[in-house]
Design a protein around this motif. Structure first.
Motif, PDB file in Angstrom:
ATOM      1  N   GLY A 265       0.824  -1.195   0.000  1.00  0.00           N
ATOM      2  CA  GLY A 265       0.000   0.000   0.000  1.00  0.00           C
ATOM      3  C   GLY A 265       0.858   1.244   0.000  1.00  0.00           C
ATOM      4  O   GLY A 265       2.029   1.213   0.393  1.00  0.00           O
ATOM      5  N   SER A 266       0.262   2.337  -0.441  1.00  0.00           N
ATOM      6  CA  SER A 266       0.953   3.627  -0.404  1.00  0.00           C
ATOM      7  C   SER A 266      -0.075   4.713  -0.121  1.00  0.00           C
ATOM      8  O   SER A 266      -1.273   4.510  -0.284  1.00  0.00           O
ATOM      9  CB  SER A 266       1.683   3.899  -1.721  1.00  0.00           C
ATOM     10  OG  SER A 266       0.768   3.951  -2.787  1.00  0.00           O
ATOM     11  N   GLY A 267       0.425   5.859   0.269  1.00  0.00           N
ATOM     12  CA  GLY A 267      -0.452   6.937   0.700  1.00  0.00           C
ATOM     13  C   GLY A 267      -0.540   6.878   2.208  1.00  0.00           C
ATOM     14  O   GLY A 267       0.474   6.701   2.884  1.00  0.00           O
ATOM     15  N   PHE A 268      -1.740   6.941   2.737  1.00  0.00           N
ATOM     16  CA  PHE A 268      -1.941   6.786   4.170  1.00  0.00           C
ATOM     17  C   PHE A 268      -0.861   7.531   4.967  1.00  0.00           C
ATOM     18  O   PHE A 268      -0.027   6.936   5.639  1.00  0.00           O
ATOM     19  CB  PHE A 268      -1.949   5.295   4.560  1.00  0.00           C
ATOM     20  CG  PHE A 268      -2.942   4.471   3.788  1.00  0.00           C
ATOM     21  CD1 PHE A 268      -4.292   4.522   4.088  1.00  0.00           C
ATOM     22  CD2 PHE A 268      -2.518   3.651   2.752  1.00  0.00           C
ATOM     23  CE1 PHE A 268      -5.204   3.760   3.370  1.00  0.00           C
ATOM     24  CE2 PHE A 268      -3.426   2.891   2.028  1.00  0.00           C
ATOM     25  CZ  PHE A 268      -4.774   2.948   2.342  1.00  0.00           C
ATOM     26  N   SER A 269      -0.821   8.818   4.840  1.00  0.00           N
ATOM     27  CA  SER A 269       0.156   9.683   5.527  1.00  0.00           C
ATOM     28  C   SER A 269       1.579   9.456   5.037  1.00  0.00           C
ATOM     29  O   SER A 269       2.535   9.458   5.811  1.00  0.00           O
ATOM     30  CB  SER A 269       0.090   9.473   7.050  1.00  0.00           C
ATOM     31  OG  SER A 269      -1.200   9.759   7.521  1.00  0.00           O
ATOM     32  N   ALA A 270       1.744   9.242   3.752  1.00  0.00           N
ATOM     33  CA  ALA A 270       3.054   9.085   3.105  1.00  0.00           C
ATOM     34  C   ALA A 270       3.818   7.871   3.607  1.00  0.00           C
ATOM     35  O   ALA A 270       5.028   7.827   3.551  1.00  0.00           O
ATOM     36  CB  ALA A 270       3.893  10.350   3.257  1.00  0.00           C
ATOM     37  N   SER A 271       3.109   6.880   4.079  1.00  0.00           N
ATOM     38  CA  SER A 271       3.742   5.674   4.586  1.00  0.00           C
ATOM     39  C   SER A 271       3.485   4.515   3.620  1.00  0.00           C
ATOM     40  O   SER A 271       2.484   4.476   2.924  1.00  0.00           O
ATOM     41  CB  SER A 271       3.158   5.329   5.961  1.00  0.00           C
ATOM     42  OG  SER A 271       3.840   4.252   6.529  1.00  0.00           O
ATOM     43  N   LYS A 272       4.396   3.582   3.584  1.00  0.00           N
ATOM     44  CA  LYS A 272       4.253   2.370   2.777  1.00  0.00           C
ATOM     45  C   LYS A 272       3.813   1.245   3.705  1.00  0.00           C
ATOM     46  O   LYS A 272       4.114   1.246   4.894  1.00  0.00           O
ATOM     47  CB  LYS A 272       5.569   2.013   2.105  1.00  0.00           C
ATOM     48  CG  LYS A 272       6.119   3.122   1.229  1.00  0.00           C
ATOM     49  CD  LYS A 272       6.114   2.672  -0.203  1.00  0.00           C
ATOM     50  CE  LYS A 272       6.718   3.745  -1.078  1.00  0.00           C
ATOM     51  NZ  LYS A 272       5.767   4.442  -1.861  1.00  0.00           N
ATOM     52  N   SER A 273       3.090   0.278   3.135  1.00  0.00           N
ATOM     53  CA  SER A 273       2.611  -0.815   3.964  1.00  0.00           C
ATOM     54  C   SER A 273       2.638  -2.132   3.209  1.00  0.00           C
ATOM     55  O   SER A 273       2.719  -2.170   1.983  1.00  0.00           O
ATOM     56  CB  SER A 273       1.182  -0.537   4.441  1.00  0.00           C
ATOM     57  OG  SER A 273       0.299  -0.496   3.337  1.00  0.00           O
ATOM     58  N   VAL A 274       2.567  -3.199   3.987  1.00  0.00           N
ATOM     59  CA  VAL A 274       2.365  -4.542   3.474  1.00  0.00           C
ATOM     60  C   VAL A 274       0.974  -4.935   3.938  1.00  0.00           C
ATOM     61  O   VAL A 274       0.622  -4.718   5.109  1.00  0.00           O
ATOM     62  CB  VAL A 274       3.424  -5.521   4.031  1.00  0.00           C
ATOM     63  CG1 VAL A 274       3.126  -6.943   3.614  1.00  0.00           C
ATOM     64  CG2 VAL A 274       4.813  -5.113   3.577  1.00  0.00           C
ATOM     65  N   ILE A 275       0.164  -5.473   3.029  1.00  0.00           N
ATOM     66  CA  ILE A 275      -1.223  -5.783   3.372  1.00  0.00           C
ATOM     67  C   ILE A 275      -1.554  -7.225   3.035  1.00  0.00           C
ATOM     68  O   ILE A 275      -1.097  -7.763   2.023  1.00  0.00           O
ATOM     69  CB  ILE A 275      -2.204  -4.814   2.677  1.00  0.00           C
ATOM     70  CG1 ILE A 275      -3.655  -5.129   3.070  1.00  0.00           C
ATOM     71  CG2 ILE A 275      -2.029  -4.809   1.180  1.00  0.00           C
ATOM     72  CD1 ILE A 275      -4.663  -4.077   2.648  1.00  0.00           C
ATOM     73  N   HIS A 276      -2.343  -7.829   3.902  1.00  0.00           N
ATOM     74  CA  HIS A 276      -2.900  -9.161   3.698  1.00  0.00           C
ATOM     75  C   HIS A 276      -4.411  -9.016   3.785  1.00  0.00           C
ATOM     76  O   HIS A 276      -4.927  -8.445   4.757  1.00  0.00           O
ATOM     77  CB  HIS A 276      -2.418 -10.138   4.773  1.00  0.00           C
ATOM     78  CG  HIS A 276      -0.935 -10.282   4.818  1.00  0.00           C
ATOM     79  ND1 HIS A 276      -0.250 -11.126   3.982  1.00  0.00           N
ATOM     80  CD2 HIS A 276      -0.009  -9.672   5.587  1.00  0.00           C
ATOM     81  CE1 HIS A 276       1.037 -11.038   4.241  1.00  0.00           C
ATOM     82  NE2 HIS A 276       1.218 -10.151   5.212  1.00  0.00           N
ATOM     83  N   SER A 277      -5.108  -9.516   2.781  1.00  0.00           N
ATOM     84  CA  SER A 277      -6.561  -9.433   2.752  1.00  0.00           C
ATOM     85  C   SER A 277      -7.156 -10.804   2.517  1.00  0.00           C
ATOM     86  O   SER A 277      -6.574 -11.631   1.810  1.00  0.00           O
ATOM     87  CB  SER A 277      -7.029  -8.490   1.632  1.00  0.00           C
ATOM     88  OG  SER A 277      -6.589  -7.181   1.878  1.00  0.00           O
ATOM     89  N   GLU A 278      -8.325 -11.012   3.102  1.00  0.00           N
ATOM     90  CA  GLU A 278      -9.045 -12.264   2.912  1.00  0.00           C
ATOM     91  C   GLU A 278     -10.518 -11.953   2.680  1.00  0.00           C
ATOM     92  O   GLU A 278     -11.108 -11.140   3.389  1.00  0.00           O
ATOM     93  CB  GLU A 278      -8.905 -13.159   4.147  1.00  0.00           C
ATOM     94  CG  GLU A 278      -9.676 -14.457   4.034  1.00  0.00           C
ATOM     95  CD  GLU A 278      -9.636 -15.289   5.302  1.00  0.00           C
ATOM     96  OE1 GLU A 278     -10.043 -16.458   5.230  1.00  0.00           O
ATOM     97  OE2 GLU A 278      -9.215 -14.778   6.357  1.00  0.00           O
TER      98      GLU A 278
END
Length: 178
Positions: A39-52
């Protein structure tokens, strides 16, 4: 004889009617499974996401679980964890798709699918109610289908008197081990 004929007709109609009714949530069935991405954005932070996404309660609902881990940022953040849980359902009385989403930050969003903005490749859910947010604020959650193995989710936020703005995006790929 007429009673038996009438009974036969009634049973036949109910039997075939039961077989022809398609689950209204079937249009989202491609989502069923596990997804991973960034993910990107969210207050200029990067993320790793797991969705189900999975069928639950006799396939009357689609349960949605998202877990994001955000990297530390230059402004001193040590990184954050975001979890949300939700259910997609079909409201027969209003003839609308509803996505109810609960966030670990204490927000609750109740979205409805905007049919006029949605297509086969893009599902646009817009809030009809938000709990524990700025009064008059609104949000939009969009699922863009790139292909059978990739989706993009976009989260837009609108503060009172302001246009909607992208708060963050996620690029997700279907996990192979399904």
């Amino acid at each position: 004889m007429k009673k038996y004929l009438l009974l036969f007709v009634v049973l036949t109609v109910f039997t075939f009617d039961g077989f022809t009714q398609e689950n209204p949530l079937q249009k989202f069935s491609f989502l069923i499974g596990n997804w991973e991405g960034t993910g990107s954005g969210f207050s200029a932070s990067k993320s790793v996401i797991h969705s189900e996404f999975k069928w639950v309660l006799n396939n009357n609902f689609i349960e949605v679980k998202n877990h994001s881990e955000f990297e530390p940022t230059s402004n001193g953040s040590n990184g954050e964890i975001h979890d949300d849980r939700g259910m997609i359902s079909f409201d027969k009385e209003r003839n609308v798709y509803v996505f109810r989403q609960f966030h670990n930050e204490g927000y609750y969003n109740r979205y409805i699918l905007n049919d006029s903005l949605s297509t086969k490749e893009s599902f646009v859910f817009e809030t009809e109610f938000i709990e524990n947010f700025v009064p008059g604020g609104r949000a939009r959650f969009t699922i863009n289908v790139k292909n059978d193995f990739e989706i993009e989710t976009v989260f837009d936020v609108g503060f009172p008197g302001k246009e909607m703005a992208c708060f963050g995006t996620n690029q997700l790929k279907r996990k192979e081990d399904q």
